[in-house]
Design a protein around this motif. Structure first.
Motif, short mmCIF file in Angstrom:
data_model
loop_
_atom_site.label_atom_id
_atom_site.label_comp_id
_atom_site.label_asym_id
_atom_site.label_seq_id
_atom_site.Cartn_x
_atom_site.Cartn_y
_atom_site.Cartn_z
N THR A 168 0.79 -1.14 -0.44
CA THR A 168 -0.29 -0.22 -0.01
C THR A 168 1.07 1.12 -0.26
O THR A 168 0.61 2.07 -0.29
CB THR A 168 -0.69 0.03 1.23
OG1 THR A 168 -1.43 -0.71 1.64
CG2 THR A 168 -2.28 1.64 1.48
N GLY A 169 1.70 1.13 0.94
CA GLY A 169 2.80 2.25 0.76
C GLY A 169 3.02 2.70 -0.18
O GLY A 169 2.95 4.25 -0.78
N LEU A 170 4.15 1.29 -0.82
CA LEU A 170 5.15 1.89 -2.02
C LEU A 170 3.58 1.93 -3.74
O LEU A 170 3.79 3.43 -4.78
CB LEU A 170 5.31 0.42 -2.98
CG LEU A 170 6.10 -0.24 -1.50
CD1 LEU A 170 7.11 -1.63 -2.87
CD2 LEU A 170 7.54 0.56 -2.05
N THR A 171 2.45 1.63 -3.54
CA THR A 171 1.18 2.23 -4.26
C THR A 171 0.75 3.67 -4.22
O THR A 171 1.08 4.66 -5.03
CB THR A 171 0.12 1.47 -4.31
OG1 THR A 171 0.58 -0.04 -5.03
CG2 THR A 171 -1.13 1.96 -5.27
N ASP A 172 0.68 4.14 -2.73
CA ASP A 172 0.66 5.21 -2.48
C ASP A 172 1.85 6.28 -2.68
O ASP A 172 1.08 7.56 -3.45
CB ASP A 172 0.64 5.52 -1.10
CG ASP A 172 -0.57 7.02 -0.20
OD1 ASP A 172 -0.59 6.82 -1.35
OD2 ASP A 172 -0.13 7.03 0.64
N LEU A 173 2.63 5.69 -2.23
CA LEU A 173 4.05 6.72 -2.66
C LEU A 173 3.81 7.12 -4.17
O LEU A 173 4.28 8.26 -4.71
CB LEU A 173 5.33 6.23 -2.56
CG LEU A 173 6.55 6.83 -2.81
CD1 LEU A 173 6.31 8.33 -1.99
CD2 LEU A 173 7.63 5.74 -2.82
N VAL A 184 -3.87 6.81 -0.10
CA VAL A 184 -4.24 6.68 1.47
C VAL A 184 -3.84 8.00 2.13
O VAL A 184 -2.74 7.85 2.60
CB VAL A 184 -3.54 5.10 2.40
CG1 VAL A 184 -3.40 4.75 2.91
CG2 VAL A 184 -3.86 4.07 0.40
N LEU A 185 -4.23 7.75 3.20
CA LEU A 185 -4.47 8.75 4.27
C LEU A 185 -3.53 8.39 5.51
O LEU A 185 -3.52 6.77 5.97
CB LEU A 185 -5.63 10.01 4.67
CG LEU A 185 -6.40 10.13 3.35
CD1 LEU A 185 -7.81 10.95 3.70
CD2 LEU A 185 -5.74 11.38 2.98
N GLY A 186 -2.97 9.45 6.29
CA GLY A 186 -2.92 9.45 7.49
C GLY A 186 -2.76 8.10 8.90
O GLY A 186 -2.36 7.27 9.22
N PRO A 187 -3.84 8.67 8.91
CA PRO A 187 -4.78 7.74 9.77
C PRO A 187 -5.51 6.23 9.59
O PRO A 187 -5.24 5.58 10.23
CB PRO A 187 -6.36 8.28 9.79
CG PRO A 187 -6.04 9.90 9.36
CD PRO A 187 -5.41 9.61 8.47
N ALA A 188 -5.14 5.49 8.39
CA ALA A 188 -5.20 4.75 8.11
C ALA A 188 -4.01 4.15 8.09
O ALA A 188 -3.84 2.29 8.72
CB ALA A 188 -5.67 4.51 6.01
N TYR A 189 -2.80 4.52 7.48
CA TYR A 189 -1.75 3.81 8.07
C TYR A 189 -1.43 3.83 9.57
O TYR A 189 -1.06 2.35 10.07
CB TYR A 189 -0.15 4.56 7.45
CG TYR A 189 -0.32 5.09 6.23
CD1 TYR A 189 -0.17 3.43 5.21
CD2 TYR A 189 -0.79 6.05 5.59
CE1 TYR A 189 0.40 3.69 3.98
CE2 TYR A 189 -0.14 5.45 4.24
CZ TYR A 189 -0.13 5.17 3.33
OH TYR A 189 0.62 4.50 2.01
#
Length: 228
Positions: A168-173, A184-189
């Motif tokens: 998810t982090g790589l896709t979001d980046l 994806v927003l911070g609260p989801a992480y």
């Protein structure tokens, strides 16, 4: 162990599905307005996109399950589940774990269990002895099987959620760099990290329970056999 993993498959999928919820909520918050515009102006296109959104995470979870079972080595899962790089298996610390369990009488341990307290043993030797001399004779006991199953379930779920966070982090980046918009927003992480921490804690607890339970059951079996 393979039978336990097969029994865990549905429960593991449910745990991974829980991790998808914060991602869906984040997508709804950040892109809900755009999706609503598509629904009102292009209903056919909206149907296709919604279908892709619904099927995509399930396919992703299937891939994660495949990676967990066939690609990722168990040693890496154990490192994550116990937050230890060297000797992560709880059996390597059974001499410490048994002292904290009220079911185990340290003064009347059978020789096989008493030998685990030898300070000259390396963690690898201690884990090997615990597995061979203590766990194997009682591994088919229902309580030990349940603890082992819970340990494997939460260990694999921890690894799966960690992979999901990474993907998810790589896709979001990539989204932020290419189109300038977050997926994806911070609260989801934050929610995913809290969930990962809970799974790691559950895996640790189940591993310790399995180790201590095996020692307690083995000791009781030996005492009963001696009385007879």
């Amino acid at each position: 162990m393979s039978d336990l993993k097969e029994k865990n498959e549905k429960a593991l999928m449910r745990r991974l599905l829980v991790a998808v919820v914060p991602i869906y909520i984040s997508l709804a918050v950040s892109h809900g307005g755009h999706a609503l515009q598509i629904v009102t102006s292009q209903p056919l296109a909206a149907f296709g996109q919604l279908a892709a959104i619904g099927i995509g995470p399930l396919l992703c979870l299937k891939v994660l399950l495949s990676l967990l079972s066939s690609v990722i080595d168990a040693h890496w899962k154990e490192r994550l589940a116990h937050l230890r790089w060297n000797n992560p298996l709880p059996g390597s610390r059974c001499d410490q774990i048994m002292t904290r369990d009220a079911r185990i009488d340290l003064a009347s341990l059978p020789p096989e269990a008493q030998a685990l307290r030898d300070d000259s043993l390396t963690p690898q030797e201690r884990n090997a002895r615990w597995y061979r001399d203590i766990y194997c004779p009682v591994r088919n006991d229902p309580a030990i099987l349940n603890s082992h199953r819970q340990y494997l379930l939460n260990r694999d779920a921890s690894a799966g959620v960690f992979l999901l966070i990474l993907i998810t982090g790589l896709t979001d980046l990539a989204s932020r760099l290419t189109i300038g918009a977050p997926l994806v927003l911070g609260p989801a992480y934050l929610a995913l990290l809290i969930y990962l921490a809970l799974l790691i804690a559950a895996a640790n607890l189940a591993g310790k329970r399995m180790v201590a339970g095996a020692i307690a059951n083995f000791s009781n079996t030996q005492h009963i056999g001696g009385d007879q």
